[in-house]
Design an enzyme around this catalytic site. Structure first.
Site, PDB file in Angstrom:
ATOM      1  N   ASP A 272      -5.467  -9.336  -0.855  1.00 18.35           N
ATOM      2  CA  ASP A 272      -5.458 -10.570   0.045  1.00 18.35           C
ATOM      3  C   ASP A 272      -6.334 -11.331   0.137  1.00 18.35           C
ATOM      4  OD1 ASP A 272      -4.340  -8.058   1.189  1.00 18.35           O
ATOM      5  OD2 ASP A 272      -5.814  -6.899   1.985  1.00 18.35           O
TER       6      ASP A 272
ATOM      7  N   ASP B 167       1.061  -0.887  -0.002  1.00 17.48           N
ATOM      8  CA  ASP B 167       0.299  -0.538  -0.298  1.00 17.48           C
ATOM      9  C   ASP B 167       1.156   1.727   0.327  1.00 17.48           C
ATOM     10  OD1 ASP B 167      -2.201  -1.738   0.511  1.00 17.48           O
ATOM     11  OD2 ASP B 167      -2.820  -1.428   2.189  1.00 17.48           O
TER      12      ASP B 167
ATOM     13  N   THR C  86      -7.400   3.853   0.390  1.00 15.59           N
ATOM     14  CA  THR C  86      -8.178   3.268  -0.352  1.00 15.59           C
ATOM     15  C   THR C  86      -6.754   3.199  -1.583  1.00 15.59           C
ATOM     16  OG1 THR C  86      -8.174   2.533  -2.937  1.00 15.59           O
ATOM     17  CG2 THR C  86      -9.898   4.115  -1.480  1.00 15.59           C
TER      18      THR C  86
ATOM     19  N   GLN D 238     -13.291   2.775  -1.252  1.00 16.12           N
ATOM     20  CA  GLN D 238     -12.470   1.113  -1.187  1.00 16.12           C
ATOM     21  C   GLN D 238     -13.114  -0.067  -2.127  1.00 16.12           C
ATOM     22  OE1 GLN D 238     -12.169  -2.193   0.553  1.00 16.12           O
ATOM     23  NE2 GLN D 238     -10.022  -2.544   1.387  1.00 16.12           N
TER      24      GLN D 238
HETATM   25  C1  NOJ Z   1      -6.971  -3.391   0.647  1.00 14.62           C
HETATM   26  C2  NOJ Z   1      -5.698  -3.976   1.730  1.00 14.62           C
HETATM   27  O1  NOJ Z   1      -5.636  -2.939   1.872  1.00 14.62           O
HETATM   28  C3  NOJ Z   1      -4.703  -3.550   0.214  1.00 14.62           C
HETATM   29  O2  NOJ Z   1      -3.118  -3.979   0.818  1.00 14.62           O
HETATM   30  C4  NOJ Z   1      -4.875  -5.136  -0.968  1.00 14.62           C
HETATM   31  O3  NOJ Z   1      -4.494  -4.890  -2.136  1.00 14.62           O
HETATM   32  C5  NOJ Z   1      -6.459  -4.177  -1.744  1.00 14.62           C
HETATM   33  N1  NOJ Z   1      -7.711  -4.762   0.096  1.00 14.62           N
HETATM   34  C6  NOJ Z   1      -6.654  -5.860  -1.856  1.00 14.62           C
HETATM   35  O4  NOJ Z   1      -7.194  -7.136  -1.047  1.00 14.62           O
END
Ligand code: NOJ
Length: 798
Positions: free
Chosen positions: A490, A347, A705, A686
């Site tokens: 994830d 992230d 996000t 998100q």
């Molecule tokens: C939120 C997470 O913070 C991020 O690292 C991930 O890429 C996305 N979800 C997708 O799963």
């Protein structure tokens, strides 16, 4: 249904209806102190860490949805009627309510009972003090006697202390009052103090929450407001607050200004700041400095296109979103409550990639922190605290507790068996470093020595090679990269199974690195990594192409995910967009797989991550099969990958298609559909519920996000085509054919470029001619620092 509008002149979003289905939030503060605040002044304040240095308390996921907050009440002493200036918590029928969320401040306007009021919440750039600057005007024709109350509830600092084990925290917090200043402390720790004051000597005060509120009352009807005064309470132990009250008089037409303050530190630290900010001029100066701070960032790029929504979002809100994510990581919101802090590897790397032009300092410090979180084997610690790698003397001591809480050893975080390793984490950092250098020209960064998380050190350049080598080693049966704990998704948990996305990502990172080597004249490495890239390309094209699109991966049992034969999870965004972005997909395959995205994943609310959603749990694939259909990683419109599709389409030269996808996700376009969207239209969320959910179109998890950063990067670098390079500035737009052009002002390496893009023949891509200050050039060069340059770009076929 519409609840507000964008005020472009003020760069504010103006909320005019208070009955929004969810909180619409803003971030107050840009350095160490920060508040997350919603449209009714509900929210919380922290200093440096929302995990262990919280200042005010928040009861998350609660009823009502935004208690408590930082409130100002007024009480008419004649009628005993009282109200709050942000509507909540008293919820009186205000004659006028509005909330203006601006860049690091929020202003609430209210008209009730013949008093017009405004309050602006902000934190000056350089002082750790939260200010509520209040203006009251008597619009009635009578002299008014009013009680003015400020109120905020203190937290036990640590998110856990606030939510568990009250047998300690309840008895280790205390408050006192002296000379108009409330002092709050926890455990007498040096960092455990805060203070609160106002510009006046209060007529009454409360430091004890329950004395201000009263038993079985709430913030809606505090007993202090019912009585017209506080009870002058303070005590060692208990729950504490900052409640300050002043009796004021306003003549008809009279206007007065007041301020409430919450500061970090002890009572003696408060004196100077209290004096300083009691002066309205100091507050005006602080506001002006904050505005200049943001203006300077925004000045790095401003655009004027035929697309009003794109202008509003890119010129202000999308950069704001990206910046806030880089500043506070992604862990403080009403949804992420601040209990998880530190840096998420992937992230942070992606967020930082999008702000080197507006925040080079923070971008660089994030890069260095991530390099320290890289192991010498070349994988990154998925979630870590940068301070683990500081010398012991520089480490903060996060809230100690007499109750034993075992602290894991840092070495426990580095597991040889890769059990917690994500296959994508560190790959993102290659692009971030390259983009930083392209923006700043600081090649010296590559030679800096930086430690590895598991010991030893190497140059930044060496760190980059380790990242690329690790992915080359971690391949599965077919030669495609292993998925490990997860990749970007994830909920795709392939372990030893293989992830198409990661192989494409590897190719993308290799491409960046080969370009860098070529530029630096490192011919050996250029050849070595070019060979690696060619190998990855061949493997991907051989193993991942499914006839019409690319598969998403292969489970450890050899089952292909995302094939034409799949009933569920047939088409996936991540693999198909990255096949194109990485440059791996040959053109006809690129067009075909992006057409599949258009056919299977497009909705008027944005592109779904995959479709149809999974309904049958399959742990070889991962959690995505256990999430409800149409939600989050299982078939929602997951926002973050949407900009990848804009980049892919722009690379393919299809400007109208890129814009179609851009427009679908754009929150600006959903301003009048709040009955469906629910969340704030000035922020990407998100995810948005996908077609397989009954609430299709409902957006969730605003602000925190990677979408903000990626939307900004994709739209500016690939749709508008404004891209810094190592020794030139590339302008290569990909636009809808009916755009006649656009203008932009870009700051780059100290010079200003006034750019005009003309599109006389209505092409979607292609540049026919570039002039800089009237002379035709092949590419826009690095111009002298301080110079202002006119760049004209004519699109068209050669
Ligand atoms: C939120 C997470 O913070 C991020 O690292 C991930 O890429 C996305 N979800 C997708 O799963």
């Amino acid at each position: 249904m519409q609840y507000g509008y964008f005020d472009d002149t003020m760069r504010e979003y103006v909320i005019e209806r208070v009955d929004i289905p969810v909180s619409w939030t803003n971030y107050i503060g840009v350095r160490d102190m920060c508040a997350v605040l919603n449209h009714t002044a509900g929210g919380y304040l922290f200093y440096k860490s929302p995990q262990y240095h919280r200042i005010t308390r928040f009861r998350p996921n609660g009823v009502p949805l935004d208690r408590p907050g930082h409130y100002v009440y007024l009480r008419d002493d004649e009628s005993a009627d009282f109200w709050s200036l942000s509507w909540q918590p008293t919820a009186k029928p205000l004659k006028h309510y509005s909330c203006r969320h601006g860049l690091s401040y929020s202003t609430y306007l209210c008209d009730y009972g013949g008093i017009q009021a405004s309050q602006t919440h902000f934190i000056p750039l350089d002082d750790p003090i939260y200010l509520i600057d209040v203006t009251l005007e008597n619009t009635s024709d009578e002299m008014r006697s009013l009680g003015l109350f400020g109120y905020a509830e203190f937290s036990y600092h640590h998110i856990d202390f606030d939510n568990q084990n009250f047998q300690m925290s309840n008895y280790c917090s205390g408050s006192s009052y002296e000379g108009g200043i409330i002092e709050y402390d926890l455990f007498y720790e040096p960092d455990g103090y805060q203070w609160a004051a106002a510009c006046f000597e209060p007529d009454s005060f409360d430091c004890l929450r329950d004395r201000f509120i009263g038993v079985y009352n709430t913030e809606s009807n505090p007993v202090a407001l019912q009585n017209g005064e506080c009870s002058n309470s303070f005590e060692k132990t208990g729950n504490h607050c900052a409640a300050l009250h002043k009796q004021i008089y306003l003549l008809p037409g009279e206007k007065k200004r007041f301020v409430f303050m919450i500061g970090e530190g002890r009572r003696e630290d408060a004196q100077d700041l209290r004096t300083k900010y009691s002066n309205p001029e100091a507050r005006d100066t602080a506001r002006a400095e904050l505005a200049a701070y943001w203006q300077n960032k925004l000045n790095a790029l401003q655009i004027a296109t035929p697309h009003a929504g794109m202008n509003t979002m890119l010129n202000t809100w999308t950069l704001y979103q990206g910046e806030i994510n880089v500043m506070f990581s992604r862990f403080a919101s009403f949804i992420e409550l601040g209990g998880r802090t530190g840096l998420g590897y992937r992230d942070t790397a992606q967020d930082a990639m999008c702000v080197p032009h507006s925040n080079p300092g923070k971008c660089l410090s994030r890069i260095k922190e991530l390099l320290q979180g890289l192991t010498s084997r070349g994988w990154g610690l998925h979630l870590f605290e940068p301070e683990w790698f500081l010398p012991p003397t520089e480490k903060k001591t996060p809230a100690k507790s007499p109750t034993v809480v075992p602290v894991p050893d840092t070495s426990d975080m580095i597991r040889e068996d890769l059990r917690d390793t994500c296959s994508d984490d560190a790959l993102w950092l290659i692009a971030t470093i390259c983009e930083y250098i392209k923006e700043t020209g600081e090649f010296s960064l590559l030679d800096e020595q930086i430690g590895y998380a598991d010991g030893g050190e190497g140059s930044v350049y060496e760190h980059m090679t380790k990242i690329l080598d690790f992915s080359a080693e971690q391949v599965g049966a077919t030669g495609v990269c292993k998925g490990l704990r997860a990749d970007w998704n994830d909920c795709l948990n392939l372990g030893g199974g293989e992830s198409a996305m990661v192989s494409f990502l590897h190719a993308w990172a290799l491409d960046y690195f080969v370009e860098l080597c070529r530029y630096l004249g490192k011919t050996e490495d250029e050849a070595k990594y070019l060979e690696m890239l060619e190998g990855v390309r061949a493997t991907c094209e051989r193993e991942l192409w499914d006839g019409k699109w690319y598969i998403r991966g292969i489970t450890k049992n050899g089952m292909k995910i995302g094939t034409q034969e799949s009933d569920e999870g047939k088409v996936h965004m991540e693999s198909n967009t990255w096949a194109v972005i990485s440059g791996v997909a040959e053109r006809s395959r690129g067009l075909s797989c992006m057409d599949a995205i258009n056919a299977y994943l497009y909705t008027p609310w944005g592109l779904m991550l995959n479709a149809p959603s999974f309904t049958v749990p399959n742990d070889d694939i991962g959690y995505m099969t256990r999430v409800y259909p149409g939600v989050k990683e299982n078939g929602a419109i997951f926002s973050h990958p949407n900009p990848w599709a804009w980049v892919a389409e722009a690379k393919l030269g299809r400007g109208s298609r890129a814009m179609k996808f851009y427009d679908a996700l754009l929150p600006y376009h959903q301003n009048n559909k709040i009955e469906v969207r629910q969340s704030e239209p000035y922020m990407y969320c998100q995810f948005v519920m996908g077609r397989d959910h009954t609430a299709h179109g409902r957006a969730r998890h605003p602000w925190m996000t990677g979408t903000g950063g990626w939307a900004y990067f994709a739209a500016t670098h690939y749709m508008l085509g404004l891209r810094p390079d190592y020794d030139k500035f590339v302008i290569d737009p990909c636009l809808p054919g009916d755009w006649g052009g656009f203008t932009a002002v870009r700051r780059w390496r100290g010079a200003t470029y006034n750019i005009e893009v003309r599109n006389p023949s209505g092409v979607e891509k292609g540049v026919r001619r570039i002039t800089v200050n009237g002379s035709e050039v092949k590419a826009v060069p690095v111009c002298l620092e301080g110079s202002v340059n006119k760049v004209v770009v004519e699109m068209g076929n050669h």
